[in-house]
Design an enzyme around this catalytic site. Structure first.
Site: not given
Length: 334
Positions: A59, A212
């Site tokens: 990441y 989301g």
């Protein structure tokens, strides 16, 4: 400090808070993030009584681990559990280069993670994806050696199918399987979830808010940055997004009657699926984490659950959860 209940992660894993914090979004996956807000969110999660922080060494090419290391530097080690994925290869141009889970690579990845995180052990260590060139038995065996050496406490897996999970568990107990699971991503229910329960492997569910989609954040329209994962995700493209937002609107009406947000409804639905399923919520701001924690207080009746599932049937979702090349890497989708 809020009293968040704890559950054991599988029959062999540690005691974890009923929800965990996923830190991936703090390192640019969904566009630019605010470092101060990211640090505050990690602190807010621990202060609320959560203890599981999930990351990956790839990441932000190590940025995420370094960020978490700074956030946790002044916290007692026993106050948090680190779940780390490894093996995904990156290039300096942000490209992907496949997966490497050879035993010698595992030792290398682990050494760098320990340094960036500033700790002497990782609580749950897992390959990010199945390496097609390395038998899962070899991968798990190599991590087991790191368990014996004290550098790792528990072994986890990510996005593997039932057969791979069985083979892995025959080598060493698997604390948990991290896999996408949400109201509109229910592929694990047919075979993977029953197998995990048979083996005593817990589920840490990511994508609970479908990046989301299952929230209020996209209902008013949103343009994605080029670096945002969703700019290239099928579920967020054109007519697919339009169709999926219709499902979100239906959920919003149910949420309004309950006095909760779409996100809270989505989290509460996953929580209702069993105590062996721990949602990992990718909050990037303290207020978003507070919203997630509040979902722990929502009680959904059988009638509520039926209404929610009727409003957003999984077979009505438009678009795969990843682009085709990434879907092809998922052992869990075979």
């Amino acid at each position: 400090m809020t009293n968040i209940d704890t559950v054991q992660l599988g029959k062999s894993g540690p005691a974890v808070g009923r929800i965990g914090l996923g830190a991936m979004g703090m390192s640019g996956v969904y566009g630019a993030s605010d470092e101060a807000q990211s640090l505050a969110t990690i602190h807010a999660a621990l202060d609320s009584g959560a203890n599981l922080v999930d990351t990956g060494d790839f990441y932000g090419m190590g940025h995420n681990e370094a960020l978490i290391g700074r956030a946790l530097a002044d916290r007692p080690r026993e106050d948090y559990l680190l779940s780390v994925k490894f093996g995904a290869l990156r290039g300096p141009d942000n490209s992907w280069g496949g997966v490497d889970t050879r035993p010698e690579a595992i030792r290398n990845f682990l050494a760098y993670s320990l340094q960036r995180l500033g700790v002497d052990h990782i609580d749950i260590y897992r390959p990010a994806r199945l390496d097609p060139n390395v038998p899962i038995e070899d991968t798990v065996g190599a991590i087991a050696e790191m368990v014996d050496a004290g550098y790792v406490r528990h072994i986890g897996l990510s996005e593997v199918g039932a057969e791979t999970l069985r083979r892995a568990a025959a080598v060493h107990p698997i604390a948990d399987l991290q896999i996408e699971y949400s109201l509109i991503s229910r592929g694990i229910e047919q075979e993977i979830l029953p197998t995990a329960r048979e083996l005593g492997t817990g589920i840490t569910a990511y994508g609970v808010l479908s990046r989301g989609l299952l929230s209020d954040s996209l209902r008013a329209g949103k343009a994605f940055e080029a670096t945002d994962f969703r700019a290239h995700s099928p579920r967020f493209q054109g007519e697919n997004l339009t169709a999926n937002l219709r499902l979100v609107e239906a959920l919003a009406k149910i949420g309004e009657r309950h006095g909760v947000s779409v996100a809270q409804l989505a989290i509460a639905w996953v929580l209702s699926r069993g105590m062996d399923i721990v949602p990992v919520i990718g909050a990037r701001r303290p207020e978003r984490w507070a919203e997630a924690v509040a979902a722990l207080d929502i009680r959904l009746s059988d009638a509520d659950l039926a209404e929610i599932e009727a409003a957003a049937p999984a077979d009505r979702v438009a678009g795969d959860r990843y682009a085709a090349p990434q879907m092809a890497m998922l052992d869990s989708e075979r």
